[in-house]
Design a protein around this motif. Sequence first.
Motif, PDB file in Angstrom:
ATOM      1  N   LEU A  14       0.825  -1.216   0.000  1.00 46.86           N
ATOM      2  CA  LEU A  14       0.000   0.000   0.000  1.00 46.86           C
ATOM      3  C   LEU A  14       0.857   1.263   0.000  1.00 46.86           C
ATOM      4  O   LEU A  14       0.517   2.243  -0.664  1.00 46.86           O
ATOM      5  CB  LEU A  14      -0.952  -0.004   1.193  1.00 46.86           C
ATOM      6  N   ALA A  15       1.970   1.220   0.715  1.00 45.66           N
ATOM      7  CA  ALA A  15       2.870   2.382   0.742  1.00 45.66           C
ATOM      8  C   ALA A  15       3.435   2.647  -0.648  1.00 45.66           C
ATOM      9  O   ALA A  15       3.450   3.788  -1.120  1.00 45.66           O
ATOM     10  CB  ALA A  15       4.000   2.161   1.747  1.00 45.66           C
ATOM     11  N   PHE A  16       3.898   1.593  -1.331  1.00 40.80           N
ATOM     12  CA  PHE A  16       4.441   1.832  -2.669  1.00 40.80           C
ATOM     13  C   PHE A  16       3.329   2.165  -3.652  1.00 40.80           C
ATOM     14  O   PHE A  16       3.553   2.944  -4.585  1.00 40.80           O
ATOM     15  CB  PHE A  16       5.285   0.674  -3.191  1.00 40.80           C
ATOM     16  N   ALA A  17       2.145   1.633  -3.467  1.00 42.74           N
ATOM     17  CA  ALA A  17       1.026   1.972  -4.356  1.00 42.74           C
ATOM     18  C   ALA A  17       0.747   3.479  -4.296  1.00 42.74           C
ATOM     19  O   ALA A  17       0.476   4.099  -5.326  1.00 42.74           O
ATOM     20  CB  ALA A  17      -0.218   1.181  -3.969  1.00 42.74           C
ATOM     21  N   LEU A  22       1.110   8.652  -7.005  1.00 42.19           N
ATOM     22  CA  LEU A  22       1.588  10.040  -6.993  1.00 42.19           C
ATOM     23  C   LEU A  22       2.461  10.321  -8.217  1.00 42.19           C
ATOM     24  O   LEU A  22       2.311  11.353  -8.881  1.00 42.19           O
ATOM     25  CB  LEU A  22       2.357  10.329  -5.703  1.00 42.19           C
ATOM     26  N   ILE A  23       3.364   9.415  -8.513  1.00 42.99           N
ATOM     27  CA  ILE A  23       4.228   9.587  -9.682  1.00 42.99           C
ATOM     28  C   ILE A  23       3.397   9.595 -10.962  1.00 42.99           C
ATOM     29  O   ILE A  23       3.587  10.451 -11.837  1.00 42.99           O
ATOM     30  CB  ILE A  23       5.300   8.479  -9.733  1.00 42.99           C
ATOM     31  N   ALA A 114      12.034   5.177  -8.311  1.00 42.87           N
ATOM     32  CA  ALA A 114      11.365   5.355  -7.023  1.00 42.87           C
ATOM     33  C   ALA A 114      11.332   4.050  -6.241  1.00 42.87           C
ATOM     34  O   ALA A 114      11.509   4.043  -5.015  1.00 42.87           O
ATOM     35  CB  ALA A 114       9.941   5.881  -7.230  1.00 42.87           C
ATOM     36  N   HIS A 115      11.117   2.948  -6.932  1.00 43.27           N
ATOM     37  CA  HIS A 115      11.056   1.646  -6.264  1.00 43.27           C
ATOM     38  C   HIS A 115      12.396   1.300  -5.621  1.00 43.27           C
ATOM     39  O   HIS A 115      12.448   0.774  -4.512  1.00 43.27           O
ATOM     40  CB  HIS A 115      10.638   0.550  -7.244  1.00 43.27           C
ATOM     41  N   PHE A 116      13.486   1.609  -6.307  1.00 37.51           N
ATOM     42  CA  PHE A 116      14.817   1.354  -5.747  1.00 37.51           C
ATOM     43  C   PHE A 116      14.992   2.127  -4.433  1.00 37.51           C
ATOM     44  O   PHE A 116      15.398   1.561  -3.415  1.00 37.51           O
ATOM     45  CB  PHE A 116      15.907   1.748  -6.749  1.00 37.51           C
ATOM     46  N   GLY A 117      14.663   3.401  -4.451  1.00 31.07           N
ATOM     47  CA  GLY A 117      14.749   4.207  -3.225  1.00 31.07           C
ATOM     48  C   GLY A 117      13.804   3.722  -2.152  1.00 31.07           C
ATOM     49  O   GLY A 117      14.147   3.679  -0.962  1.00 31.07           O
ATOM     50  N   TRP A 121      14.644   2.446   1.634  1.00 31.86           N
ATOM     51  CA  TRP A 121      13.986   3.079   2.787  1.00 31.86           C
ATOM     52  C   TRP A 121      13.235   2.028   3.610  1.00 31.86           C
ATOM     53  O   TRP A 121      13.316   2.013   4.834  1.00 31.86           O
ATOM     54  CB  TRP A 121      13.026   4.166   2.301  1.00 31.86           C
ATOM     55  N   TRP A 122      12.516   1.134   2.929  1.00 29.26           N
ATOM     56  CA  TRP A 122      11.738   0.116   3.634  1.00 29.26           C
ATOM     57  C   TRP A 122      12.646  -0.798   4.446  1.00 29.26           C
ATOM     58  O   TRP A 122      12.330  -1.156   5.575  1.00 29.26           O
ATOM     59  CB  TRP A 122      10.889  -0.693   2.660  1.00 29.26           C
ATOM     60  N   ALA A 123      13.774  -1.190   3.881  1.00 29.78           N
ATOM     61  CA  ALA A 123      14.715  -2.063   4.589  1.00 29.78           C
ATOM     62  C   ALA A 123      15.224  -1.377   5.856  1.00 29.78           C
ATOM     63  O   ALA A 123      15.295  -2.005   6.917  1.00 29.78           O
ATOM     64  CB  ALA A 123      15.880  -2.434   3.679  1.00 29.78           C
TER      65      ALA A 123
END
Length: 141
Positions: A14-17, A22-23, A114-117, A121-123
């Motif tokens: 949900l956070a990445f969604a 937004l992007i 964005a997914h890489f960042g 961040w999530w890790a």
Amino acid sequence: MKFRAFDRSLHKTLAFAAIHLLIAVTLGYAFTGSFILAGALALVEPSLNTVVHHRFDRWWERRGLHGPRAALAKSALFGLAHLVIAVSLGWLLTGSFVLASAYALVEPLANTVAHFGFERWWARRTTGVRPAALASAVTAA
């Protein structure tokens, strides 16, 4: 214990969604100048791709193809289908093939970065430890 793992996975998804949306809306607005068109691109395109993915996956499974080469071929074909849907919908909404093609190429690239960042961040957020690649890059600087 499995419920907690699912809960973390759902939070992450949900956070990445939210970031993805937004992007997509931001780039859609940058390309079209319209929040309505941007919203349509950001919401309708993933919905169409979800339906197509479901149908494509079922079609692929009936063929009984498995293994690394089959997975690569399946991913390449779905990637092509995704691109065709994105360009077609963008062209339908904007009337410009060039604009639609540009959006269909730039939006996935922006989400990849964005997914890489986000993964980094999530890790850090979930473990409190920097990923090895990030830690070595920071100490080398």
